[in-house]
Write a protein that holds these residues in place. Structure first.
Motif, PDB file in Angstrom:
ATOM      1  N   VAL A   1      -2.696  -5.164   1.080  1.00  0.00           N
ATOM      2  CA  VAL A   1      -2.034  -3.339   0.217  1.00  0.00           C
ATOM      3  C   VAL A   1      -0.255  -3.040   0.793  1.00  0.00           C
ATOM      4  O   VAL A   1       0.472  -2.500  -0.092  1.00  0.00           O
ATOM      5  CB  VAL A   1      -2.529  -2.381   1.014  1.00  0.00           C
ATOM      6  CG1 VAL A   1      -2.439  -0.853   0.375  1.00  0.00           C
ATOM      7  CG2 VAL A   1      -5.047  -2.582   0.806  1.00  0.00           C
ATOM      8  N   GLY A   2       0.015  -3.795   2.275  1.00  0.00           N
ATOM      9  CA  GLY A   2       1.634  -3.055   1.939  1.00  0.00           C
ATOM     10  C   GLY A   2       2.418  -4.340   1.282  1.00  0.00           C
ATOM     11  O   GLY A   2       3.185  -3.170   0.857  1.00  0.00           O
ATOM     12  N   VAL A   3       1.976  -5.254   0.458  1.00  0.00           N
ATOM     13  CA  VAL A   3       3.053  -6.281  -0.204  1.00  0.00           C
ATOM     14  C   VAL A   3       2.675  -5.150  -0.987  1.00  0.00           C
ATOM     15  O   VAL A   3       3.929  -5.070  -1.983  1.00  0.00           O
ATOM     16  CB  VAL A   3       2.184  -7.061  -0.019  1.00  0.00           C
ATOM     17  CG1 VAL A   3       3.239  -8.289  -1.187  1.00  0.00           C
ATOM     18  CG2 VAL A   3       2.532  -7.974   1.199  1.00  0.00           C
ATOM     19  N   LEU A   4       1.420  -4.334  -2.114  1.00  0.00           N
ATOM     20  CA  LEU A   4       1.081  -3.717  -2.899  1.00  0.00           C
ATOM     21  C   LEU A   4       2.697  -2.322  -2.726  1.00  0.00           C
ATOM     22  O   LEU A   4       3.613  -2.355  -3.845  1.00  0.00           O
ATOM     23  CB  LEU A   4       0.314  -3.428  -3.419  1.00  0.00           C
ATOM     24  CG  LEU A   4      -0.286  -4.863  -3.808  1.00  0.00           C
ATOM     25  CD1 LEU A   4      -2.252  -3.976  -3.791  1.00  0.00           C
ATOM     26  CD2 LEU A   4      -0.382  -5.716  -4.859  1.00  0.00           C
ATOM     27  N   MET A   5       2.303  -1.855  -1.815  1.00  0.00           N
ATOM     28  CA  MET A   5       3.586  -0.845  -2.088  1.00  0.00           C
ATOM     29  C   MET A   5       4.970  -1.042  -1.487  1.00  0.00           C
ATOM     30  O   MET A   5       5.480  -0.497  -1.629  1.00  0.00           O
ATOM     31  CB  MET A   5       2.763   0.075  -0.558  1.00  0.00           C
ATOM     32  CG  MET A   5       1.653   0.467  -0.825  1.00  0.00           C
ATOM     33  SD  MET A   5       0.844   1.471   0.621  1.00  0.00           S
ATOM     34  CE  MET A   5       1.312   3.235   0.273  1.00  0.00           C
ATOM     35  N   LEU A   6       5.451  -2.182  -1.108  1.00  0.00           N
ATOM     36  CA  LEU A   6       6.807  -2.181  -0.990  1.00  0.00           C
ATOM     37  C   LEU A   6       7.434  -1.972  -2.469  1.00  0.00           C
ATOM     38  O   LEU A   6       8.464  -2.161  -2.704  1.00  0.00           O
ATOM     39  CB  LEU A   6       6.995  -3.990  -0.280  1.00  0.00           C
ATOM     40  CG  LEU A   6       6.845  -3.052   1.182  1.00  0.00           C
ATOM     41  CD1 LEU A   6       6.591  -5.567   1.631  1.00  0.00           C
ATOM     42  CD2 LEU A   6       8.027  -2.828   2.187  1.00  0.00           C
ATOM     43  N   GLY A   7       6.494  -2.389  -3.253  1.00  0.00           N
ATOM     44  CA  GLY A   7       7.309  -2.317  -5.270  1.00  0.00           C
ATOM     45  C   GLY A   7       7.393  -1.399  -5.352  1.00  0.00           C
ATOM     46  O   GLY A   7       8.605  -1.638  -5.871  1.00  0.00           O
ATOM     47  N   ALA A   8       7.628  -0.561  -4.417  1.00  0.00           N
ATOM     48  CA  ALA A   8       8.407   1.299  -4.886  1.00  0.00           C
ATOM     49  C   ALA A   8      10.118   0.770  -4.470  1.00  0.00           C
ATOM     50  O   ALA A   8      10.637   1.674  -5.199  1.00  0.00           O
ATOM     51  CB  ALA A   8       7.378   1.978  -3.512  1.00  0.00           C
ATOM     52  N   LEU A   9       9.992   0.051  -3.683  1.00  0.00           N
ATOM     53  CA  LEU A   9      11.482  -0.210  -3.837  1.00  0.00           C
ATOM     54  C   LEU A   9      12.859  -0.791  -4.856  1.00  0.00           C
ATOM     55  O   LEU A   9      13.253   0.264  -5.025  1.00  0.00           O
ATOM     56  CB  LEU A   9      12.101  -0.819  -2.673  1.00  0.00           C
ATOM     57  CG  LEU A   9      11.511  -1.052  -1.456  1.00  0.00           C
ATOM     58  CD1 LEU A   9      11.909  -2.397  -0.335  1.00  0.00           C
ATOM     59  CD2 LEU A   9      12.092   0.164  -0.251  1.00  0.00           C
ATOM     60  N   LYS A  10      11.701  -1.331  -6.172  1.00  0.00           N
ATOM     61  CA  LYS A  10      12.456  -0.979  -6.891  1.00  0.00           C
ATOM     62  C   LYS A  10      12.902   0.328  -7.822  1.00  0.00           C
ATOM     63  O   LYS A  10      13.535  -0.114  -8.591  1.00  0.00           O
ATOM     64  CB  LYS A  10      11.107  -2.119  -8.300  1.00  0.00           C
ATOM     65  CG  LYS A  10      10.395  -1.588  -8.424  1.00  0.00           C
ATOM     66  CD  LYS A  10       9.418  -2.066 -10.249  1.00  0.00           C
ATOM     67  CE  LYS A  10       7.908  -1.287 -10.500  1.00  0.00           C
ATOM     68  NZ  LYS A  10       7.113  -0.714  -9.407  1.00  0.00           N
ATOM     69  N   GLU A  11      12.814   1.202  -7.820  1.00  0.00           N
ATOM     70  CA  GLU A  11      12.645   2.768  -8.508  1.00  0.00           C
ATOM     71  C   GLU A  11      14.040   3.259  -7.391  1.00  0.00           C
ATOM     72  O   GLU A  11      14.365   4.195  -7.617  1.00  0.00           O
ATOM     73  CB  GLU A  11      11.566   3.581  -8.236  1.00  0.00           C
ATOM     74  CG  GLU A  11      10.115   3.220  -7.869  1.00  0.00           C
ATOM     75  CD  GLU A  11      10.265   3.125 -10.120  1.00  0.00           C
ATOM     76  OE1 GLU A  11      10.572   4.008 -10.616  1.00  0.00           O
ATOM     77  OE2 GLU A  11       9.487   2.291 -10.291  1.00  0.00           O
ATOM     78  N   VAL A  12      14.124   2.389  -6.155  1.00  0.00           N
ATOM     79  CA  VAL A  12      15.539   3.483  -5.039  1.00  0.00           C
ATOM     80  C   VAL A  12      16.609   2.494  -6.425  1.00  0.00           C
ATOM     81  O   VAL A  12      16.995   1.513  -6.755  1.00  0.00           O
ATOM     82  CB  VAL A  12      15.473   2.753  -4.049  1.00  0.00           C
ATOM     83  CG1 VAL A  12      16.816   2.961  -3.184  1.00  0.00           C
ATOM     84  CG2 VAL A  12      14.467   2.680  -3.749  1.00  0.00           C
ATOM     85  N   ASP A  13      17.536   3.786  -6.308  1.00  0.00           N
ATOM     86  CA  ASP A  13      19.084   3.203  -6.710  1.00  0.00           C
ATOM     87  C   ASP A  13      19.809   2.803  -6.015  1.00  0.00           C
ATOM     88  O   ASP A  13      20.760   3.711  -5.069  1.00  0.00           O
ATOM     89  CB  ASP A  13      19.920   4.351  -7.478  1.00  0.00           C
ATOM     90  CG  ASP A  13      20.872   4.144  -8.401  1.00  0.00           C
ATOM     91  OD1 ASP A  13      21.274   3.558  -7.957  1.00  0.00           O
ATOM     92  OD2 ASP A  13      21.423   5.335  -8.858  1.00  0.00           O
ATOM     93  N   TYR A  14      19.556   1.747  -5.907  1.00  0.00           N
ATOM     94  CA  TYR A  14      21.120   0.899  -4.821  1.00  0.00           C
ATOM     95  C   TYR A  14      22.175   1.330  -4.879  1.00  0.00           C
ATOM     96  O   TYR A  14      23.028   1.219  -3.804  1.00  0.00           O
ATOM     97  CB  TYR A  14      20.434  -0.366  -4.796  1.00  0.00           C
ATOM     98  CG  TYR A  14      19.092  -0.976  -4.633  1.00  0.00           C
ATOM     99  CD1 TYR A  14      18.806  -0.829  -2.839  1.00  0.00           C
ATOM    100  CD2 TYR A  14      18.315  -1.232  -4.812  1.00  0.00           C
ATOM    101  CE1 TYR A  14      17.806  -1.037  -2.488  1.00  0.00           C
ATOM    102  CE2 TYR A  14      17.193  -1.816  -4.438  1.00  0.00           C
ATOM    103  CZ  TYR A  14      16.834  -1.256  -3.295  1.00  0.00           C
ATOM    104  OH  TYR A  14      14.598  -1.631  -2.904  1.00  0.00           O
TER     105      TYR A  14
END
Length: 477
Positions: free
Chosen positions: A399-412
């Motif tokens: 589940v933790g790995v799945l939630m790390l997917g939210a990082l793709k929404e960050v404007d780096y």
């Protein structure tokens, strides 16, 4: 009836999915049932006996109350229980009251319960006045994406370190690599930090990986209940390995086990035992700041968990808001009051709720199943205790790995997003506190915006929250 209460069709779900999700959530957080009384009771030399029994039942009852409130009041698939970290802090407060005021552990414990009661009341008042909704809105959208990923990283870390035996809790390198390099493969006598034999450690590691890969493969094949089936598979492997390689009967603990709840211990030791007269033996300022501290930590842990898991479930609108957010937070605050009444530390929304969300849980029916599972444990505690830690770890890591997917929404390319998110990830993991991560995220976001000529992007409430966290980090504690 279930359709009318929980609006299953409206949320694109069904009874089977919700039931499986509820059990998945429960199995990933069932560890709290035994761990919470261990933490609280052992700090007062009551690791066994009446106090342990009382806190054990208080943990179950308060978890069930909070989770059922979430089910019927907010209709959300989130579960609640005494929060990890908060229970350790509670035990520290008990010892502090005893030491500073010269009180017995029992009197100090009752004073600490009064602190929890007042923090729950304050939390409820802020919710009813809808102050907490404003606080949620004050968290920038970019920072909210980091909350989801931060929780995911925490789940991975917890799964690998405290349950699976893969990563040393002291920050050392992979435990099994350390054993191999030390030649432990040949001796079978090497001991790890917890005193477990090399053979048992290998069983833990094998169980973890089998559980994790089973979940991944079943999830890839779109099998509903993949997390639950993965945990069950891992548990069976663990039992078989224990029997074959260690000559241990995995069900030995069931012999002579009592299945009757010790309600007498609950009444004698913790039920309605908060003592307001003891509360201010610490001093008025210290007592007030401690109450505020518990309230702040609970509030931001809850906000972070709700936003993180809701984001994963697609429950947030385009503005990052969740329907019935205020009712969900009200459930949390009332659960904390229930915890103080029954005799345990702050009750909060658990990040392990993400396991049920990943299984498809979208309504309060998931929470209803989880809450009823808690109540059943009053009579089935010896059976619930059989779930091995590495099986739980497999679910948490996935589940933790799945939630790390939210990082793709960050404007780096925007440092006011990327830097706060990076700091949040690190602080959440190393402090094991969602609230701490949100705090450093808000502080860094505000400073970067103010110092780069973009002060108009920062709301007054965001600045106030940042100042409060600065006070919490550098003045209060």
């Amino acid at each position: 009836m279930l359709e009318k209460i929980f609006k299953l069709k409206e949320h694109n779900t069904n009874v089977k999915t919700e039931v499986i999700a509820g059990f998945a959530t429960f199995m990933t957080m069932a560890y709290i049932i035994g761990l919470n009384p261990n933490i609280i009771a052992s700090s007062m030399n009551g690791a066994s006996g009446e106090l342990w029994n009382a806190v054990f039942l208080a943990t179950i009852i308060s978890s069930a109350i909070g989770t059922l409130l979430m089910a019927f009041l907010a209709n959300k698939p989130f579960a609640l229980a005494p929060g990890m970290g908060l229970n350790a802090y509670f035990a520290t407060v008990v010892l502090s009251i005893a030491a500073k005021a010269g009180l017995s552990y029992d009197d100090a414990f009752e004073g600490a319960l009064a602190i929890i009661f007042f923090s729950g009341v304050l939390f409820t008042i802020l919710t009813l006045l809808k102050v907490r909704e404003k606080i949620v809105e004050a968290i920038p959208v970019g920072v909210r994406h980091g909350i989801t990923a931060g929780i995911g990283l925490m789940l991975v870390y917890i799964g690998l370190s405290s349950n699976a035996g893969i990563y040393g809790a002291d920050g050392s390198c992979f435990t099994m690599i350390g054993f191999f390099s030390a030649g432990a493969r040949d001796t079978h006598t090497a001991m790890n930090d917890s005193g477990a034999s090399y053979t048992l450690l290998m069983i833990y590691i094998v169980t973890f990986f089998i559980g994790l890969f089973t979940i991944v493969i079943l999830n890839h094949k779109k099998v509903k209940g993949s997390i639950l089936y993965g945990m069950l598979s891992a548990s069976i492997v663990f039992f078989i390995c224990e029997a074959i390689f260690m000559g241990v009967n995995p069900f030995e603990s069931l012999k002579g086990a009592s299945f009757l709840p010790a309600f007498g211990d609950l009444v004698d030791k913790t039920l309605f035992k908060f003592k307001f007269s003891t509360l201010f033996d610490l001093g008025y300022l210290t007592a007030i700041m401690t109450i505020i501290s518990f309230c702040m930590v609970d509030m931001f842990d809850t906000i972070g968990t709700l936003l993180g898991t809701a984001s994963k479930a697609g429950m947030l609108d385009k503005d990052g808001k969740m329907e019935n957010m205020n009712k969900a937070m009200l459930s949390d605050s009332l659960a904390t009051i229930a915890g103080s009444v029954t005799g345990t530390s702050t009750v909060t929304t658990f990040i392990e709720s993400a396991a049920g969300v990943e299984e498809g849980g979208r309504t309060g029916l998931t929470s209803l199943v989880t809450g009823l599972s808690f109540l059943a444990c009053m009579f089935l505690a010896p059976i619930a205790a059989l779930i091995p830690a590495p099986a739980t770890s497999a679910a948490l890591v996935f589940v933790g790995v799945l939630m790390l997917g939210a990082l793709k929404e960050v404007d780096y390319s925007d440092f006011s997003q990327s830097v706060p998110v990076m700091l949040m990830l690190v602080f959440m993991m190393i402090t094991s506190g969602i609230g701490n991560g949100i705090g450093i995220g808000l502080i860094s976001y505000s400073i970067i915006k103010l110092c780069t000529g973009k002060a108009k992007d920062v709301s007054i409430l965001t600045i106030i929250l940042s100042l409060l966290f600065i006070g919490k980090f550098f003045i209060i504690f």
